[in-house]
Design a protein around this motif. Structure first.
Motif, PDB file in Angstrom:
ATOM      1  N   ILE A 833      60.218  47.242  48.426  1.00 44.62           N
ATOM      2  CA  ILE A 833      60.748  48.589  48.198  1.00 44.62           C
ATOM      3  C   ILE A 833      59.706  49.634  48.585  1.00 44.62           C
ATOM      4  O   ILE A 833      59.998  50.613  49.260  1.00 44.62           O
ATOM      5  CB  ILE A 833      61.173  48.760  46.726  1.00 44.62           C
ATOM      6  CG1 ILE A 833      62.346  47.843  46.420  1.00 44.62           C
ATOM      7  CG2 ILE A 833      61.534  50.206  46.435  1.00 44.62           C
ATOM      8  CD1 ILE A 833      62.735  47.803  44.954  1.00 44.62           C
ATOM      9  N   GLY A 834      58.455  49.392  48.160  1.00 44.08           N
ATOM     10  CA  GLY A 834      57.380  50.325  48.480  1.00 44.08           C
ATOM     11  C   GLY A 834      57.204  50.462  49.979  1.00 44.08           C
ATOM     12  O   GLY A 834      57.003  51.568  50.494  1.00 44.08           O
ATOM     13  N   LEU A 835      57.298  49.354  50.695  1.00 46.73           N
ATOM     14  CA  LEU A 835      57.111  49.378  52.142  1.00 46.73           C
ATOM     15  C   LEU A 835      58.235  50.169  52.804  1.00 46.73           C
ATOM     16  O   LEU A 835      57.994  50.979  53.704  1.00 46.73           O
ATOM     17  CB  LEU A 835      57.073  47.949  52.681  1.00 46.73           C
ATOM     18  CG  LEU A 835      56.755  47.809  54.166  1.00 46.73           C
ATOM     19  CD1 LEU A 835      55.390  48.397  54.475  1.00 46.73           C
ATOM     20  CD2 LEU A 835      56.792  46.348  54.591  1.00 46.73           C
ATOM     21  N   VAL A 858      49.710  49.336  61.523  1.00 48.43           N
ATOM     22  CA  VAL A 858      48.443  48.794  61.026  1.00 48.43           C
ATOM     23  C   VAL A 858      48.169  49.307  59.619  1.00 48.43           C
ATOM     24  O   VAL A 858      47.851  48.545  58.704  1.00 48.43           O
ATOM     25  CB  VAL A 858      47.286  49.172  61.979  1.00 48.43           C
ATOM     26  CG1 VAL A 858      45.976  48.641  61.439  1.00 48.43           C
ATOM     27  CG2 VAL A 858      47.566  48.627  63.369  1.00 48.43           C
ATOM     28  N   THR A 859      48.309  50.622  59.438  1.00 53.17           N
ATOM     29  CA  THR A 859      48.071  51.206  58.124  1.00 53.17           C
ATOM     30  C   THR A 859      49.022  50.601  57.090  1.00 53.17           C
ATOM     31  O   THR A 859      48.606  50.221  55.991  1.00 53.17           O
ATOM     32  CB  THR A 859      48.280  52.727  58.182  1.00 53.17           C
ATOM     33  OG1 THR A 859      47.550  53.233  59.291  1.00 53.17           O
ATOM     34  CG2 THR A 859      47.819  53.395  56.915  1.00 53.17           C
ATOM     35  N   LEU A 860      50.300  50.509  57.460  1.00 53.67           N
ATOM     36  CA  LEU A 860      51.285  49.982  56.522  1.00 53.67           C
ATOM     37  C   LEU A 860      50.933  48.554  56.123  1.00 53.67           C
ATOM     38  O   LEU A 860      50.882  48.215  54.935  1.00 53.67           O
ATOM     39  CB  LEU A 860      52.686  50.015  57.148  1.00 53.67           C
ATOM     40  CG  LEU A 860      53.288  51.410  57.348  1.00 53.67           C
ATOM     41  CD1 LEU A 860      54.689  51.311  57.938  1.00 53.67           C
ATOM     42  CD2 LEU A 860      53.336  52.160  56.028  1.00 53.67           C
ATOM     43  N   LEU A 861      50.652  47.728  57.137  1.00 56.62           N
ATOM     44  CA  LEU A 861      50.370  46.328  56.846  1.00 56.62           C
ATOM     45  C   LEU A 861      49.109  46.174  56.006  1.00 56.62           C
ATOM     46  O   LEU A 861      49.062  45.387  55.064  1.00 56.62           O
ATOM     47  CB  LEU A 861      50.245  45.537  58.143  1.00 56.62           C
ATOM     48  CG  LEU A 861      51.594  45.184  58.777  1.00 56.62           C
ATOM     49  CD1 LEU A 861      51.410  44.376  60.043  1.00 56.62           C
ATOM     50  CD2 LEU A 861      52.447  44.424  57.767  1.00 56.62           C
ATOM     51  N   VAL A 864      49.839  47.088  52.408  1.00 55.73           N
ATOM     52  CA  VAL A 864      50.632  46.050  51.748  1.00 55.73           C
ATOM     53  C   VAL A 864      49.750  44.853  51.414  1.00 55.73           C
ATOM     54  O   VAL A 864      49.780  44.315  50.302  1.00 55.73           O
ATOM     55  CB  VAL A 864      51.813  45.615  52.641  1.00 55.73           C
ATOM     56  CG1 VAL A 864      52.494  44.381  52.055  1.00 55.73           C
ATOM     57  CG2 VAL A 864      52.815  46.742  52.778  1.00 55.73           C
ATOM     58  N   LEU A 865      48.916  44.481  52.403  1.00 51.47           N
ATOM     59  CA  LEU A 865      48.032  43.339  52.209  1.00 51.47           C
ATOM     60  C   LEU A 865      47.074  43.605  51.045  1.00 51.47           C
ATOM     61  O   LEU A 865      46.838  42.739  50.196  1.00 51.47           O
ATOM     62  CB  LEU A 865      47.235  43.109  53.497  1.00 51.47           C
ATOM     63  CG  LEU A 865      46.982  41.657  53.860  1.00 51.47           C
ATOM     64  CD1 LEU A 865      48.306  40.950  54.088  1.00 51.47           C
ATOM     65  CD2 LEU A 865      46.100  41.570  55.091  1.00 51.47           C
ATOM     66  N   LEU A 866      46.537  44.809  51.027  1.00 52.15           N
ATOM     67  CA  LEU A 866      45.585  45.179  49.972  1.00 52.15           C
ATOM     68  C   LEU A 866      46.230  45.041  48.602  1.00 52.15           C
ATOM     69  O   LEU A 866      45.660  44.424  47.685  1.00 52.15           O
ATOM     70  CB  LEU A 866      45.120  46.622  50.190  1.00 52.15           C
ATOM     71  CG  LEU A 866      44.130  47.164  49.174  1.00 52.15           C
ATOM     72  CD1 LEU A 866      42.805  46.444  49.279  1.00 52.15           C
ATOM     73  CD2 LEU A 866      43.923  48.659  49.366  1.00 52.15           C
ATOM     74  N   LEU A 867      47.435  45.579  48.475  1.00 54.67           N
ATOM     75  CA  LEU A 867      48.092  45.535  47.175  1.00 54.67           C
ATOM     76  C   LEU A 867      48.502  44.107  46.819  1.00 54.67           C
ATOM     77  O   LEU A 867      48.413  43.693  45.665  1.00 54.67           O
ATOM     78  CB  LEU A 867      49.307  46.469  47.156  1.00 54.67           C
ATOM     79  CG  LEU A 867      49.749  46.865  45.748  1.00 54.67           C
ATOM     80  CD1 LEU A 867      48.614  47.518  44.998  1.00 54.67           C
ATOM     81  CD2 LEU A 867      50.937  47.793  45.776  1.00 54.67           C
ATOM     82  N   ALA A 868      48.944  43.347  47.839  1.00 58.15           N
ATOM     83  CA  ALA A 868      49.331  41.965  47.583  1.00 58.15           C
ATOM     84  C   ALA A 868      48.137  41.169  47.058  1.00 58.15           C
ATOM     85  O   ALA A 868      48.239  40.407  46.092  1.00 58.15           O
ATOM     86  CB  ALA A 868      49.882  41.344  48.858  1.00 58.15           C
ATOM     87  N   LEU A 869      46.993  41.381  47.707  1.00 65.01           N
ATOM     88  CA  LEU A 869      45.770  40.691  47.281  1.00 65.01           C
ATOM     89  C   LEU A 869      45.412  41.071  45.848  1.00 65.01           C
ATOM     90  O   LEU A 869      45.081  40.222  45.024  1.00 65.01           O
ATOM     91  CB  LEU A 869      44.615  41.067  48.211  1.00 65.01           C
ATOM     92  CG  LEU A 869      44.378  40.097  49.368  1.00 65.01           C
ATOM     93  CD1 LEU A 869      43.323  40.646  50.314  1.00 65.01           C
ATOM     94  CD2 LEU A 869      43.927  38.750  48.813  1.00 65.01           C
ATOM     95  N   LEU A 870      45.480  42.365  45.598  1.00 64.00           N
ATOM     96  CA  LEU A 870      45.162  42.849  44.252  1.00 64.00           C
ATOM     97  C   LEU A 870      46.090  42.217  43.219  1.00 64.00           C
ATOM     98  O   LEU A 870      45.653  41.800  42.147  1.00 64.00           O
ATOM     99  CB  LEU A 870      45.332  44.364  44.210  1.00 64.00           C
ATOM    100  CG  LEU A 870      44.053  45.173  44.212  1.00 64.00           C
ATOM    101  CD1 LEU A 870      44.374  46.642  44.345  1.00 64.00           C
ATOM    102  CD2 LEU A 870      43.274  44.913  42.929  1.00 64.00           C
ATOM    103  N   SER A 871      47.382  42.131  43.590  1.00 70.03           N
ATOM    104  CA  SER A 871      48.358  41.540  42.669  1.00 70.03           C
ATOM    105  C   SER A 871      48.000  40.088  42.385  1.00 70.03           C
ATOM    106  O   SER A 871      48.024  39.628  41.241  1.00 70.03           O
ATOM    107  CB  SER A 871      49.759  41.607  43.273  1.00 70.03           C
ATOM    108  OG  SER A 871      50.025  42.887  43.753  1.00 70.03           O
TER     109      SER A 871
END
Lengths: 894, 118
Positions: A833-835, A858-861, A864-871
């Motif tokens: 949803i955020g994406l 690139v920025t979007l990915l 997303v990757l950053l937040l996924a990792l954090l999660s």
């Protein structure tokens, strides 16, 4: 009485019986029965006895009513006391329960205070810029600024006379003047206005009188109206200054009054210090404006203000004014476009200049949306925290239900906790508001509004907004746990020591988690896009040296200089600066690089046939020798200016590549250009550079030599630019002192560096990054806490299940991931949803920000990757803790 | 009945009710009986007016009430003095004695004993 009075009342009733009315009836009936029996024993027949008993008793109905009234008032008082007592008890309980978990409570309060504080500060800002931008103006919705048409003084007089039945018309023009009072000269912002300006706006005087039409009459004594702040700071708010003389650019003028406090003209970007009439200003304006006069029509220097007559719509006024302007254009075809249009823009929308408004609205919207998202995220986060806590407190709550507390009572208690939390948050937010407003005061808003100039107060409306925001957030996060309070059945909870929760609660938790992840990602994407834009902006080659350049601006025109004296002044000041240690080279420029304003002049190329229609126009700059060397602008053909290009030599020009390509063709060197009545020979071509804004299209640009153009431009503001050896900041003071020592009476503006100037060009991006980035980081941290909390909660609730799986030989990863599947799904959904939202946002921001494509994959990915990792990290920690348990221990204890 | 006499009576009624309850909890009818027997025909009031007085005294916290069974097994509301009511009764008794003594003392004076007479 009904049961709608709450549980306490019900308990009260239980103590007395069910109904006070029935009680009294029963009491009276008992009395009458006993009296009748007594009378019967004395020998009366039962009918007479009943009558006698009633007679001795008196009016039953009246007495019953009297007793009821007494009881009711007693109950009311008791009810109020009990209610207050209940509240007090709830608050005490809430505070105690919140303090039991100081870290979580502190974190929640911090997030709440930041969100609410920022929200209220944004409101204060929006209020000052957009909602009440023009205090003092009567019915400001009925006042319009004339756009797409500017007035010469004669055109104003004509149009005002022509359109008098449709609208009242006034004009203004902001100008710098040197205000001399006592022995001090200060650069001040004057607004030159027609005599009916104040009447049209409806502004009232704070002292004395305002300008009137008589001040505009030929031969009237020059009159000045002071702004309230100037009157207070410079003249001590003393009414004795009324009628006294000051000097404007060296010419005497009389202070006739002070405008009402809060009114500073119709521009927030340039608050007025004083107002004067066109004739008074022109008399003091100096030689540069000689010959322009008020009678000419070529010089359209005035901006119009219109107030349509009652009953006349904006469109009607526009049409009538356009008709009059067209008629005027036919009468004087040389001085105007053939088909002028007069557009009217509400004066509230032009406070940042006709172009600035969109930027300001966009920016405030961005701020509001960001803060709104953060508040939502806060609410979702706190809601899931409270929900988890309510679940953990299942046993406590179930015990209370078993002891007779109603669900409503429990809900009230949980809601009280939220209210206490949000009130504390609101209180803390006041501190945040004060800090934010204080920090903002040093900023300039996009569009050029200096925030320090704004009337930013912590007034009641701001406090009310903070309270409403905190209350709404509190309600939002408090209502879910409250609704769920005691929803589970009591017996299993007490037996197992765990809340049974129920499907509804779990779904709610997942929704909250998804919301947090989505909002966090959205803000993070916003921050990423701003970063990207700034990155690109800093990587943009502006075409000249931006580091190690210091500059300061002088205003000879305000010091009573003549063009004869200007040349020696510029030479002398330049010599003094060049002699400073640490200065490599120095030069003068009429238009310093990255300056917002542009000088435009029309020109003809000698030898070319005269073009159809209007002659071509070019941007113009007047610079001294060493300009191109100092700024490092490459000369691609010919040469730059030298000291040899003095007043006596042949007049020369340097053009940029675009000028050469579009207007000169072939070999530009040696061609002649007629501009401002002067013929210049092109001696060089400089490369195109960025002149004003990073994303501007290349424009024709022509440089003249200062030595030869003093007469034409010498009294404009000029900026001295110095290329320094070390950091330019260190030379700001020496530079200013050196320039001032040439003539202390010349107003010198605050020196600054070109890097700071570049920073101002990038201000919207930088402010945006600061705000969105700051909140993005905050949001990410909050979301990570939310994910971690959700994972920890799930794992702790299903330890048994994990233990069973482990005992049956499942690998640790499989055991945990099975349990965390729903959490993972919620996080992934949130990321999706955020994406999606991020894609929409990036399209929107691409139109606002420099150098952004419609989609920034690139920025979007990356975000997303950053937040996924954090999660993953946030979920992994509690999962690991669960795995460290011995399966058998878990199974035994539960 | 004139207003000031009514006020006097109401205060009197209150203190008499308190007195009636000082011997133990009673229901309204018992209070009425007590008043009738104790005062004879002197204080002939409507029996019903006892009840607003009782309810008012309950609101003031001088008495409290409870439902119980009467001698003949009917549900009846019993009133009982609170500590506050007892204190009130003591004060009232003291005040009434002083008042009555003063008033009767004044009423028994002979004309020539009046001060100011030469």
């Amino acid at each position: 009485m009904s049961e709608s009075h709450g549980p306490m009342w019900r308990r009260y009733l239980r103590f007395w019986g069910s109904d006070p009315g029935a009680d009294i009836d029963e009491e009276i009936a008992f009395h009458l029965a006993l009296r009748r029996q007594q009378l019967e024993r004395e020998g009366l027949d039962s009918q007479t006895a009943a009558l006698r008993a009633r007679a001795r008793f008196g009016d039953v109905r009246r007495i019953r009513k009297e007793c009821m009234a007494i009881d009711r008032s007693e109950n009311r008082a008791a009810r109020r006391a009990e209610w207050l007592d209940g509240i007090r008890q709830d608050v005490r309980l809430a505070v105690r329960s919140l303090l039991r978990n100081p870290i979580a409570t502190g974190a929640t309060l911090l997030v709440l205070a930041l969100g609410v504080g920022a929200g209220a500060a944004v409101y204060a800002l929006a209020d000052a810029i957009l909602l009440r931008p023009l205090p003092g103006v009567v019915e400001s919705g009925q006042v319009f600024e004339v756009t797409e048409y500017s007035f010469s003084y004669s055109a104003f007089s004509d149009l005002r006379r022509e359109s008098t039945g449709v609208a009242d018309l006034a004009v203004f023009s902001a100008r710098n003047v040197a205000l001399e009072a006592g022995d001090r000269v200060e650069l001040s912002d004057a607004v030159v206005v027609s005599g009916n300006y104040f009447t049209l706006l409806g502004v009232r005087p704070a002292a004395g009188r305002l300008l009137q039409e008589v001040d505009e009459a030929p031969g009237a004594a020059p009159a000045v109206v002071l702004s309230f702040p100037l009157w207070r700071t410079r003249f001590g708010g003393d009414s004795a200054v009324l009628g006294s003389q000051v000097r404007i650019n060296g010419r005497p003028a009389t202070i006739v009054g002070v405008s009402e406090a809060g009114f500073g003209g119709t521009r927030l970007t340039r608050r007025a210090d004083l107002w004067m009439t066109p004739a008074a200003w022109l008399a003091a304006a100096g030689r540069r404006y000689e010959g322009l006069g008020l009678d000419g029509r070529g010089w359209t220097w005035l901006t119009g203000l219109a107030r349509p007559r009652p009953g006349v719509s904006r469109e009607q006024a526009e049409a009538a004014l356009t008709r009059s302007a067209s008629a005027l254009a036919e009468q004087f075809p040389n001085f105007s476009d053939a088909n002028p249009t007069v557009a009217l823009e509400p004066v509230a929308n032009t406070t940042t200049g006709p172009e600035g408004h969109g930027l300001v609205v966009g920016f405030v919207t961005l701020l509001a949306v960001t803060v709104g998202l953060v508040l939502l995220l806060t609410a979702a986060n706190v809601a899931s925290l409270l929900l988890a806590r309510a679940a953990d407190r299942g046993r406590e709550l179930a015990t209370r239900v078993a002891l007779g507390a109603t669900r409503r009572r429990l809900a009230r208690q949980l809601l009280t906790e939220s209210v206490v939390l949000s009130l504390a948050g609101a209180a803390a937010a006041i501190g945040v508001i004060v800090l934010v407003l204080g920090a903002l005061a040093r900023w300039t808003f996009p569009g050029g509004v200096s925030i320090a100039d704004l009337d930013l107060r912590l007034d009641w409306s701001v406090l009310a907004v903070a309270l409403v925001l905190a209350g709404a957030t509190g309600l939002l996060f408090g209502i879910a746990p409250a609704l769920r309070a005691g929803a589970g059945s009591v017996v299993p909870t007490l037996r197992d020591g765990r809340a049974t929760g129920g499907l509804g609660r779990q779904r709610l938790r997942r929704v909250l988690l998804t919301a947090q992840v989505a909002i966090g990602l959205l803000l993070l994407i916003g921050a990423g896009l701003f970063t990207r834009s700034l990155q690109r902006a800093f990587a943009t080659d502006v075409g000249f040296r931006t580091d190690r350049i210091a500059g300061t601006t002088v205003l000879l025109g305000l010091a009573g200089y003549t063009t004869e004296r200007a040349g020696p002044y510029y030479d002398g000041a330049l010599r003094r600066v060049r002699a400073l240690p640490g200065v490599r080279s120095a030069t003068w420029a009429m238009a310093p690089p990255l300056d917002a304003g542009a000088y435009e002049e029309s020109f003809d190329v000698v030898g070319d046939p005269p073009p159809e229609g209007r002659p071509p126009a070019t941007e113009l700059n007047v610079v001294s020798e060493d300009y191109f060397e100092t700024l490092g602008i490459p000369i691609v053909r010919g040469r730059g200016f030298t000291t040899a290009d003095g007043p006596g030599a042949e007049h020369v020009a340097v053009v940029n590549e675009t000028f050469a390509r579009t207007h000169l063709g072939g070999d530009p060197l040696g061609r002649r250009v007629v501009i401002m009545g002067d013929t210049l020979r092109v001696i060089g071509v400089a490369s195109d550079v960025i002149y004003h804004e990073l994303d501007e299209a290349p424009v024709p640009y022509l440089y003249g030599a200062l030595g030869q153009q003093v007469a034409a431009s010498g009294l404009s503001p000029f900026t001295l630019l110095a290329h320094t050896e070390g950091p330019p900041e260190e030379l700001l003071r020496p530079l200013r002192d050196a320039v001032s020592s040439q003539d202390p009476l010349v107003p010198v503006l605050q020196p600054s560096t070109l890097e700071a100037q570049l920073g101002e060009v990038l201000l919207p991006e930088r402010l945006g990054l600061l705000i969105v980035g700051g909140f993005g980081v905050l949001a990410t941290v909050v979301a990570a806490f939310g994910i971690g909390g959700a994972a920890a909660y799930t794992v702790s609730r299903r330890r048994q299940e994990i233990a069973v799986r482990l005992a049956l030989g499942a690998s640790p990863a499989a055991a945990v991931s099975g349990v965390l599947r729903s959490t993972t799904f919620a996080v992934l959904l949130g990321l999706g949803i955020g994406l999606t939202g991020g894609v929409v946002v990036s399209r929107f921001l691409a139109r606002l920000l420099y150098g952004l494509g419609a989609l920034e994959p690139v920025t979007l990915l990356l975000t997303v990757l950053l937040l996924a990792l954090l999660s993953l990290l946030a979920a992994a920690l509690p999962a690991r803790a669960a795995l460290r348990l011995e399966p058998m221990d878990v199974l035994r204890t539960e | 009945m004139s207003a000031d006499r009514f006020e006097l009576l109401r205060g009197t009624l209150d203190v008499l009710i308190l007195k009636a309850l000082s011997f133990g909890p009673r229901h309204g009818y018992a209070v009425a009986e007590f008043l009738e027997q104790a005062t004879g025909e002197m204080l002939r009031v409507e029996e019903g007016s006892l009840y607003p007085a009782l309810h008012r005294m309950q609101r003031r916290g001088w008495v409290e009430s409870e439902w119980g069974l009467s001698e003949n097994n009917r549900r009846a509301r019993y009133y009982r003095l609170t500590a506050e009511g007892r204190r009130r009764l003591r004060e009232d008794i003291a005040w009434w004695s002083r008042f009555a003594a003063t008033v009767s003392g004044v009423l028994e004076l002979h004309g020539d004993a009046l001060p100011g007479r030469v």
